[in-house]
Each structure stands twice: as C-alpha cells, then as structure tokens.
Write an enzyme that holds these catalytic residues in place. Structure first.
Site, PDB file in Angstrom:
ATOM      1  N   TYR A 145     -11.253  -9.053  18.171  1.00 45.51           N
ATOM      2  CA  TYR A 145     -12.349  -9.473  17.303  1.00 45.51           C
ATOM      3  C   TYR A 145     -13.175  -8.278  16.842  1.00 45.51           C
ATOM      4  O   TYR A 145     -13.695  -8.272  15.735  1.00 45.51           O
ATOM      5  CB  TYR A 145     -13.272 -10.455  18.048  1.00 45.51           C
ATOM      6  CG  TYR A 145     -12.827 -11.894  17.981  1.00 45.51           C
ATOM      7  CD1 TYR A 145     -11.612 -12.291  18.523  1.00 45.51           C
ATOM      8  CD2 TYR A 145     -13.639 -12.853  17.385  1.00 45.51           C
ATOM      9  CE1 TYR A 145     -11.219 -13.611  18.480  1.00 45.51           C
ATOM     10  CE2 TYR A 145     -13.245 -14.173  17.332  1.00 45.51           C
ATOM     11  CZ  TYR A 145     -12.044 -14.556  17.870  1.00 45.51           C
ATOM     12  OH  TYR A 145     -11.661 -15.863  17.821  1.00 45.51           O
ATOM     13  N   LYS A 196      -1.000 -11.212  28.648  1.00 45.49           N
ATOM     14  CA  LYS A 196       0.347 -11.049  28.097  1.00 45.49           C
ATOM     15  C   LYS A 196       0.850  -9.699  28.614  1.00 45.49           C
ATOM     16  O   LYS A 196       1.160  -8.785  27.850  1.00 45.49           O
ATOM     17  CB  LYS A 196       0.268 -11.109  26.555  1.00 45.49           C
ATOM     18  CG  LYS A 196       1.623 -11.161  25.861  1.00 45.49           C
ATOM     19  CD  LYS A 196       2.325 -12.501  25.992  1.00 45.49           C
ATOM     20  CE  LYS A 196       3.705 -12.439  25.367  1.00 45.49           C
ATOM     21  NZ  LYS A 196       4.511 -13.659  25.628  1.00 45.49           N
ATOM     22  N   ASP A 228       1.467 -17.651  26.757  1.00 48.32           N
ATOM     23  CA  ASP A 228       2.331 -18.720  26.230  1.00 48.32           C
ATOM     24  C   ASP A 228       2.574 -19.793  27.291  1.00 48.32           C
ATOM     25  O   ASP A 228       2.491 -20.989  27.028  1.00 48.32           O
ATOM     26  CB  ASP A 228       3.650 -18.148  25.673  1.00 48.32           C
ATOM     27  CG  ASP A 228       4.337 -17.171  26.619  1.00 48.32           C
ATOM     28  OD1 ASP A 228       3.747 -16.805  27.664  1.00 48.32           O
ATOM     29  OD2 ASP A 228       5.489 -16.775  26.328  1.00 48.32           O
ATOM     30  N   ASP A 252     -10.159 -18.013  22.702  1.00 51.26           N
ATOM     31  CA  ASP A 252     -10.472 -18.825  21.517  1.00 51.26           C
ATOM     32  C   ASP A 252      -9.422 -19.929  21.382  1.00 51.26           C
ATOM     33  O   ASP A 252      -9.743 -21.105  21.206  1.00 51.26           O
ATOM     34  CB  ASP A 252     -10.474 -17.928  20.276  1.00 51.26           C
ATOM     35  CG  ASP A 252     -10.740 -18.721  19.005  1.00 51.26           C
ATOM     36  OD1 ASP A 252     -11.652 -19.560  19.025  1.00 51.26           O
ATOM     37  OD2 ASP A 252     -10.033 -18.508  18.008  1.00 51.26           O
ATOM     38  N   ASP A 256      -9.712 -24.339  22.702  1.00 51.70           N
ATOM     39  CA  ASP A 256      -9.533 -25.499  21.809  1.00 51.70           C
ATOM     40  C   ASP A 256      -8.430 -26.406  22.345  1.00 51.70           C
ATOM     41  O   ASP A 256      -8.543 -27.640  22.332  1.00 51.70           O
ATOM     42  CB  ASP A 256      -9.120 -25.046  20.398  1.00 51.70           C
ATOM     43  CG  ASP A 256     -10.322 -24.733  19.508  1.00 51.70           C
ATOM     44  OD1 ASP A 256     -11.397 -24.428  20.067  1.00 51.70           O
ATOM     45  OD2 ASP A 256     -10.178 -24.791  18.276  1.00 51.70           O
TER      46      ASP A 256
HETATM   47  C1  IPM Z   1     -15.310 -20.212  18.520  1.00 50.52           C
HETATM   48  C2  IPM Z   1     -15.040 -20.112  17.050  1.00 50.52           C
HETATM   49  C3  IPM Z   1     -15.362 -18.699  16.573  1.00 50.52           C
HETATM   50  C4  IPM Z   1     -14.479 -17.747  17.331  1.00 50.52           C
HETATM   51  C5  IPM Z   1     -15.235 -18.516  15.059  1.00 50.52           C
HETATM   52  C6  IPM Z   1     -16.098 -19.482  14.296  1.00 50.52           C
HETATM   53  C7  IPM Z   1     -15.524 -17.093  14.648  1.00 50.52           C
HETATM   54  O1  IPM Z   1     -13.732 -20.461  16.756  1.00 50.52           O
HETATM   55  O2  IPM Z   1     -16.459 -19.985  18.933  1.00 50.52           O
HETATM   56  O3  IPM Z   1     -14.386 -20.514  19.262  1.00 50.52           O
HETATM   57  O4  IPM Z   1     -13.333 -17.505  16.935  1.00 50.52           O
HETATM   58  O5  IPM Z   1     -14.936 -17.216  18.331  1.00 50.52           O
HETATM   59 MG    MG Z   2     -12.641 -21.189  18.404  1.00 49.05          MG
END
Ligand code: IPM
Ligand code: MG
Length: 368
Positions: A145, A196, A228, A252, A256
C-alpha cells in the site's frame, strides 16, 4: 466522576452518513444515562470533501482529528470520483493518508458469526454451526500500500510498466506480532500467521519474526499458513481460527473473505490503532470495513451494525469505556437474536423480519 470526550466524526460517502447517524444515536443514549459526554466534531472526508472543498482530506479535518480523543469514521469512495487521478480519489487521497499520518499500524477486525446468523452465511451450515469468532489483525501502514517506488511508465517501445513495491521493516513486523499475541492471550490463545514465505522475501522475514516474538508468549500457540491456503481454510474450517495476523494486502483480502463467511460485510467493525497512549489505550480510527455501498446509498436500508460496533471498539480501545462497549455489543447481539435483519443479512429464516437502518438503530437503543 463526569468525563468528557472529543470525537472527530467523519461520515464520508455513500451509506457512511446514514449508518453514522445510528451509531451517534447509540452513543447519545449511553451518554444520556451516565456522566459521560461525547463532543462530536463533524468534518468532511473523501468524496464529500472533494465536492465541497475540492480535496479528499482537507487540512481542517486533520487538525480536528489531531485535537480529538479518537476518530469515528464512516466510509469513503464511490463511482463519482473514480475518474480522478488515483492520488486524489477518496481512498488514496484521504483514508490511506489518515492511516499513515496517525501511524495507525494495527487494524483489528473482529469477526463474529453470531449463532443466530449462521443461515446468512453463504457457506454450508454444518461448517458454521454454533457460530465462530475469528479476530483478524492486519498490519495497516506497510507493505504494498505504501512501499516506494510506485510508478507507471511508458517504455520506449510503447509498452507500459507499472511498479508497486512491498516493503517491511522487521520492527514493523515485531510490533504487529505483539498486538496479535497479546490479543490471543485474552482469547483462545492461538495465532495463525499468514504469509507467502514460499515466494516472497518479505514473507520469509515475516515468518522468522513471528517465530521469534512467539517465544515471549509461551502460553500462545503459533501456526503458519500460506495466504492461498488460508483463504481456503477460512472457508473450509472457520472455527479452527482464533487470531489471524497478516500483512496489509493479504489482510485486506482475507478480512472481507472472513466477514462474508460470518454473514455479511455489514457486520464487520474495525479498529485501526496507532501509538499507545500509555494507559492501555490507543489513539485510533474506528470504521466499518464494508465500504460505501453506492448501490444502496441514501435508501435508508444499509446495515448500521458495523458502524455501531465500531463505536463500541472506540469506547474500548480509545476511551477505556469497557463496560459501555460491552453494553453496545450485547445490545447488538440481542437485536440479532430477536430476528431483526437488514437486507444484507436477511435470509427468510423463520422468526426473522426485514427492517431498515433506523429500525435497527431503534432496536439497539431499546436493547441497551
Ligand atoms: C479496507 C478498504 C481499504 C483498504 C480501501 C478503501 C483503501 O478496503 O479498509 O479494507 O484497502 O484498506
Ligand atoms: Mg478492504
């Protein structure tokens, strides 16, 4: 003893303002029954700030955050601003700079799959039976990032070359490792470190460092998974995880993944913690991890639970109001148990009812 706290409130874009309104109503209800006062300082951020003052992260917003005890953040971004140069867009122009500016290196994403919500999980019922609770600890200010160089160059032959760089210092891995092990000590005492290491030099150092820091926590067990495999194991055996620690980009993606397995992104709160304030508390930014959901923004149907639970994390980690944080968390659980569901977690299960954003807020307040 009366206590007064200054909170920077940054609702942002999309569903941000509507879910933020519910979180503030919940905090107001707590305050009205105690000697606690919350002073809200509303500021612009993201696309809302671009539209109003031409900049995703106005100076005034940073100043207000600096002067506050914590930041309660909504979410930023949306199709309207996707055509701007990347560094001016809400994500890269506001959220990432805030994380960097305040050194918010430790992103905690608690992922509880409530037993009553197992029918909202898209995976096989027997795999999530009884619910589960996985805490993702994501490193937030390193890796790809922020690593330099980052570039896009048109080569002499007309081809285009892009570069993102993955950079970690050992000290950055050490400090996130301590966060993960300390969190595990308060839970089921198991850390899964995700890397990884079969491919990346970064990950080799990551793994070595996790093993080294683990020696200071003999009561905690440490396991390693390649990223993975971790993505697969989260789906196959979510209950086998306790604390999952990983670098920025993997975190990240996996958070999710884990949130969806738990039922919905709309339930996922997060705490991004910076420097310890010395008394076991941290300066931090507290935000739902689910994004702006532009498709349903403004309709009043978004799930406010992630924002409300983010406010609970703020009380716990930034203000030391543990009792009040637990009150919010228990109230949310009661609401889920009562069968009220926003669209994202509504599955037509018997005894459930589809409601809107404000009705969830009302129910949490009633359950407090
Ligand atoms: C998160 C989001 C952010 C990230 C984006 C919006 C930049 O996806 O907080 O997980 O990738 O960190
Ligand atoms: Mg995210």
């Amino acid at each position: 003893m009366s206590r007064s706290f200054n909170l920077a409130v940054l609702p942002g874009d999309g569903i941000g303002p509507e879910v933020m309104a519910e979180a503030l109503r919940v905090l107001d209800t707590l305050a009205s029954r105690s000697s606690i006062t919350f002073n809200y300082h509303h500021e612009l951020v993201g696309g809302a700030a671009i539209d109003a003052v031409g900049k995703a992260l106005p100076e005034k917003t940073i100043k207000t955050c600096e002067a506050s005890d914590a930041i309660l953040f909504g979410s930023v971004g949306g199709p309207k601003w996707e055509k701007l140069p990347p560094n001016e867009q809400p994500e890269r122009g506001a959220l990432l700079p805030i994380r960097k500016h305040f050194g918010l290196f430790a992103n905690l994403r608690p992922g509880i799959c409530y037993p009553a919500l197992t029918s909202s999980s898209p995976i096989r019922p027997d795999l999530v039976e009884g619910g589960f609770d996985v805490l993702c600890v994501r490193e937030l200010t390193g890796g790809m990032y922020f690593g330099q160089p980052k570039s896009r160059t048109t080569l002499p032959d007309g081809d285009i070359e892009v570069i993102d760089t993955m950079v970690y210092k050992k000290s950055e891995i050490v400090r996130i490792a301590h966060v993960a092990f300390k969190a595990a000590q308060l839970r089921r005492k198991h850390v899964t470190s995700v890397d990884k290491a079969n491919v990346l030099t970064n990950s080799v150092l990551w793994r070595e460092t996790m093993i080294e820091v683990a020696k200071e926590y003999p009561d905690v067990t440490l396991a390693h998974l390649y990223v993975d495999n971790a993505a697969m194991q989260l789906i196959k055996a979510p209950r086998s995880f306790d604390v999952l620690v990983t670098e920025n980009l993997f975190g990240d993606i996996l958070s999710d993944d884990r949130a969806m397995i738990a039922g919905s992104l709309g339930m996922l709160a997060s705490a991004s913690l910076g420097k310890p304030k010395g008394d076991g508390l941290y300066f931090g930014l507290f935000e739902p991890s689910g994004g702006t959901a532009p498709d349903i923004a403004g309709m009043g149907i978004a799930n406010p639970i992630a924002q409300i639970l983010s406010a609970a994390l703020l009380l716990r980690f930034a203000l030391g109001l543990e009792k009040e944080a637990v009150q919010i968390e228990s109230a949310v659980k009661k609401v889920i148990d009562s069968g009220l569901r926003t669209g994202d977690i509504f599955s037509n299960a018997p005894g459930t009812k589809k409601v809107n954003t404000k009705e969830i807020g009302d129910a949490v307040i009633a359950a407090l």
